[in-house]
Enzyme design. Sequence first.
Site, PDB file in Angstrom:
ATOM      1  N   HIS A  72      13.532 -15.951   1.084  1.00 59.36           N
ATOM      2  CA  HIS A  72      13.944 -15.279  -0.170  1.00 59.36           C
ATOM      3  C   HIS A  72      14.921 -14.198   0.234  1.00 59.36           C
ATOM      4  CE1 HIS A  72      11.303 -16.976  -3.115  1.00 59.36           C
ATOM      5  NE2 HIS A  72      10.528 -17.216  -2.028  1.00 59.36           N
ATOM      6  N   PRO A 295       1.528  -1.082  -1.261  1.00 59.47           N
ATOM      7  CA  PRO A 295       2.107  -2.347  -1.433  1.00 59.47           C
ATOM      8  C   PRO A 295       3.705  -2.358  -1.864  1.00 59.47           C
ATOM      9  CG  PRO A 295       0.192  -2.348  -2.662  1.00 59.47           C
ATOM     10  CD  PRO A 295       0.154  -1.178  -2.624  1.00 59.47           C
ATOM     11  N   LYS A 299       5.685  -3.559   3.082  1.00 57.23           N
ATOM     12  CA  LYS A 299       6.069  -3.095   4.539  1.00 57.23           C
ATOM     13  C   LYS A 299       4.643  -3.353   5.451  1.00 57.23           C
ATOM     14  CE  LYS A 299      10.267  -2.216   3.904  1.00 57.23           C
ATOM     15  NZ  LYS A 299      11.136  -3.130   4.398  1.00 57.23           N
ATOM     16  N   TYR A 386      15.068  -2.616   2.314  1.00 55.70           N
ATOM     17  CA  TYR A 386      14.098  -3.573   2.002  1.00 55.70           C
ATOM     18  C   TYR A 386      13.742  -4.703   2.873  1.00 55.70           C
ATOM     19  CZ  TYR A 386      12.074  -6.457  -2.114  1.00 55.70           C
ATOM     20  OH  TYR A 386      11.368  -7.208  -2.816  1.00 55.70           O
TER      21      TYR A 386
HETATM   22  P1  FAD Z   1      -6.130  -5.545   8.751  1.00 58.31           P
HETATM   23  O1  FAD Z   1      -5.448  -6.627   8.376  1.00 58.31           O
HETATM   24  O2  FAD Z   1      -6.958  -4.569   7.657  1.00 58.31           O
HETATM   25  O3  FAD Z   1      -7.045  -5.905   9.850  1.00 58.31           O
HETATM   26  C1  FAD Z   1      -8.121  -5.130  10.338  1.00 58.31           C
HETATM   27  C2  FAD Z   1      -9.206  -6.159  10.860  1.00 58.31           C
HETATM   28  O4  FAD Z   1     -10.342  -5.376  11.598  1.00 58.31           O
HETATM   29  C3  FAD Z   1      -9.880  -6.901   9.826  1.00 58.31           C
HETATM   30  O5  FAD Z   1     -10.370  -8.355   9.966  1.00 58.31           O
HETATM   31  C4  FAD Z   1     -11.377  -6.319   9.704  1.00 58.31           C
HETATM   32  O6  FAD Z   1     -12.288  -7.016   9.262  1.00 58.31           O
HETATM   33  C5  FAD Z   1     -11.838  -5.869  11.095  1.00 58.31           C
HETATM   34  N1  FAD Z   1     -12.535  -4.443  11.263  1.00 58.31           N
HETATM   35  C6  FAD Z   1     -12.521  -3.541  10.523  1.00 58.31           C
HETATM   36  N2  FAD Z   1     -13.663  -2.787  10.898  1.00 58.31           N
HETATM   37  C7  FAD Z   1     -13.988  -3.273  12.143  1.00 58.31           C
HETATM   38  C8  FAD Z   1     -15.031  -2.764  13.067  1.00 58.31           C
HETATM   39  N3  FAD Z   1     -15.846  -1.919  12.840  1.00 58.31           N
HETATM   40  N4  FAD Z   1     -15.166  -3.611  14.277  1.00 58.31           N
HETATM   41  C9  FAD Z   1     -14.331  -4.729  14.463  1.00 58.31           C
HETATM   42  N5  FAD Z   1     -13.536  -5.323  13.299  1.00 58.31           N
HETATM   43  C10 FAD Z   1     -13.307  -4.384  12.422  1.00 58.31           C
HETATM   44  N6  FAD Z   1       1.770  -5.728   3.305  1.00 58.31           N
HETATM   45  C11 FAD Z   1       2.986  -6.221   3.338  1.00 58.31           C
HETATM   46  O7  FAD Z   1       3.477  -6.231   4.397  1.00 58.31           O
HETATM   47  N7  FAD Z   1       3.460  -7.014   2.481  1.00 58.31           N
HETATM   48  C12 FAD Z   1       2.482  -7.176   1.276  1.00 58.31           C
HETATM   49  O8  FAD Z   1       3.176  -8.044   0.309  1.00 58.31           O
HETATM   50  C13 FAD Z   1       1.496  -6.569   1.207  1.00 58.31           C
HETATM   51  N8  FAD Z   1       0.592  -6.971   0.032  1.00 58.31           N
HETATM   52  C14 FAD Z   1      -0.776  -6.494   0.183  1.00 58.31           C
HETATM   53  C15 FAD Z   1      -1.436  -6.788  -0.907  1.00 58.31           C
HETATM   54  C16 FAD Z   1      -2.655  -6.504  -0.921  1.00 58.31           C
HETATM   55  C17 FAD Z   1      -3.548  -6.866  -2.197  1.00 58.31           C
HETATM   56  C18 FAD Z   1      -3.350  -5.577  -0.044  1.00 58.31           C
HETATM   57  C19 FAD Z   1      -4.806  -4.861   0.290  1.00 58.31           C
HETATM   58  C20 FAD Z   1      -2.582  -5.201   1.240  1.00 58.31           C
HETATM   59  C21 FAD Z   1      -1.276  -5.756   1.105  1.00 58.31           C
HETATM   60  N9  FAD Z   1      -0.351  -5.317   2.350  1.00 58.31           N
HETATM   61  C22 FAD Z   1       0.859  -6.053   2.213  1.00 58.31           C
HETATM   62  C23 FAD Z   1      -0.888  -4.547   3.308  1.00 58.31           C
HETATM   63  C24 FAD Z   1      -1.322  -5.611   4.602  1.00 58.31           C
HETATM   64  O9  FAD Z   1      -2.284  -6.348   4.101  1.00 58.31           O
HETATM   65  C25 FAD Z   1      -2.162  -4.672   5.676  1.00 58.31           C
HETATM   66  O10 FAD Z   1      -1.050  -3.592   5.953  1.00 58.31           O
HETATM   67  C26 FAD Z   1      -2.366  -5.573   6.744  1.00 58.31           C
HETATM   68  O11 FAD Z   1      -3.288  -6.206   6.753  1.00 58.31           O
HETATM   69  C27 FAD Z   1      -2.486  -4.409   8.216  1.00 58.31           C
HETATM   70  O12 FAD Z   1      -2.926  -5.442   9.187  1.00 58.31           O
HETATM   71  P2  FAD Z   1      -4.029  -4.819  10.204  1.00 58.31           P
HETATM   72  O13 FAD Z   1      -4.021  -5.665  11.286  1.00 58.31           O
HETATM   73  O14 FAD Z   1      -3.393  -3.293  10.754  1.00 58.31           O
HETATM   74  O15 FAD Z   1      -5.096  -4.467   9.424  1.00 58.31           O
HETATM   75  C1  PHB Z   2       3.580  -9.062  -2.619  1.00 62.71           C
HETATM   76  O1  PHB Z   2       2.297  -8.909  -2.742  1.00 62.71           O
HETATM   77  O2  PHB Z   2       4.025 -10.250  -2.264  1.00 62.71           O
HETATM   78  C2  PHB Z   2       4.703  -8.016  -2.728  1.00 62.71           C
HETATM   79  C3  PHB Z   2       4.042  -6.724  -3.217  1.00 62.71           C
HETATM   80  C4  PHB Z   2       4.846  -5.688  -3.227  1.00 62.71           C
HETATM   81  C5  PHB Z   2       6.605  -6.019  -3.052  1.00 62.71           C
HETATM   82  C6  PHB Z   2       6.867  -7.106  -2.741  1.00 62.71           C
HETATM   83  C7  PHB Z   2       6.106  -8.378  -2.521  1.00 62.71           C
HETATM   84  O3  PHB Z   2       7.201  -4.956  -3.252  1.00 62.71           O
END
Ligand code: FAD
Ligand code: PHB
Length: 389
Positions: A72, A295, A299, A386
């Site tokens: 996109h 969100p 990022k 972006y």
């Molecule tokens: P996480 O994905 O949270 O992974 C952490 C892991 O650690 C999990 O699997 C958890 O189960 C595990 N864990 C927790 N505690 C423990 C423990 N004590 N011991 C062992 N394991 C543990 N980001 C974007 O870039 N684009 C988007 O469009 C976007 N949309 C989003 C929409 C929603 C609804 C949500 C909730 C988030 C969104 N985000 C988005 C944010 C993105 O999902 C997070 O920033 C991303 O998951 C971060 O990755 P991470 O690996 O740091 O953490």
């Molecule tokens: C998504 O959830 O795909 C998402 C969220 C916020 C944005 C763009 C995409 O700005």
Amino acid sequence: MKRAVAVVGAGPAGLTLANLIQQSGIDCVVLEKASRAHVETRPRAGVLEHRSVTMLESLGLADRLLMEADRHGTCEFRVNGQAFQVSYSDLYGNQKHYVYPQQEVVKDLIGSFLDAGGDIRFSVSDVELRDLTSSTPSVHWTSADGVRTCVSADFVAGCDGFHGVSRPSIPDGVLTEFTHQHGIEWLAILAEAPPSTKAIIYALHEDGFAGHMLRSPSVSRFYLQVPVGTKASDWSDEQVWEALHKRFALQGSTWSLTEGKIIEKRVLDMRSHVVEPMSYGRLYLLGDAAHIITPVGAKGMNLAMNDAATFGRALISFYETGSEAGLKTYSDDCLRRVWRAQEFSQWMVNMIHTDVSSPFFGRLAQARLEHLAESPAYRATFAENYVGP
Ligand code: FAD
Ligand code: PHB
């Protein structure tokens, strides 16, 4: 058990790191609180930046993504019943976003890590981090079958998200915490509805923001700005569709919104939180464990992967040459990008939301959108941020 690196958490940060260092012969164990089935089906983010994909591709981790993800380069804004599009890819080096659900990223990274002989322990509990300032920190946990186990490592990578144990294992007073509640809330909806648009839609409406995001040919993500304190159960499915129709409505257009079965409805905590520095002794924090972002702007997952790439390179350099340079600059290197993303996300938050208690800010948002619609220079700046600078 002895490993070079103990990785706590199998999200995008932990799994990217584990694959990266494993490819360079650095042995690690990944400890994950949830089951494999749970992490492989947990719907969250859906947008990967060009540079995240380039990084995964360089590690041979993007084969399925490159085959299946939609590219996109345009997004759409709607305000007062009018729409305009910004072709951000054309404005910034032809770099595109890839729409690929986070659970698919996680599935691919688990598959590649295990195929290469990697060690992940799922469904662990009572994870404890000890001796983090010594040269042999350790991580202790109870395995799925109830056995208390421990790994001694050179480094611990805290990749366990915002609610994990890594950050709270750092003594009080060591970290500086920066927190901001944005004063808005989003109802996040996942629906078995084919997308009604080719480009992500951000709609500013006097009732509040509405977003139409993309996931797959049969599933779409929608967001609705809702009053602070709202519970997901406050909204019936009918009310959700009614609000989406109303907020996306265009004057004099035949555009329509396709409805479908709502399969997830939850309120998102629209908070930003950053800790500095992103390390303590031999513990390094990655991704959401160190910083969360709204969100808006998509990022979060990309920042998590960038932390993993930065920390992974620092570890490889340490093991290959003995240099600690990358480890010393890890936190500053990541925080620069984190703050830049926070600034952009906040800027976008202010552009697409209505503050019902302060109509002044609604007018500022409209003025910002008008500026974006009219000014090539403003659009170019938007595009750079972006896409991901
Ligand atoms: P996480 O994905 O949270 O992974 C952490 C892991 O650690 C999990 O699997 C958890 O189960 C595990 N864990 C927790 N505690 C423990 C423990 N004590 N011991 C062992 N394991 C543990 N980001 C974007 O870039 N684009 C988007 O469009 C976007 N949309 C989003 C929409 C929603 C609804 C949500 C909730 C988030 C969104 N985000 C988005 C944010 C993105 O999902 C997070 O920033 C991303 O998951 C971060 O990755 P991470 O690996 O740091 O953490
Ligand atoms: C998504 O959830 O795909 C998402 C969220 C916020 C944005 C763009 C995409 O700005």
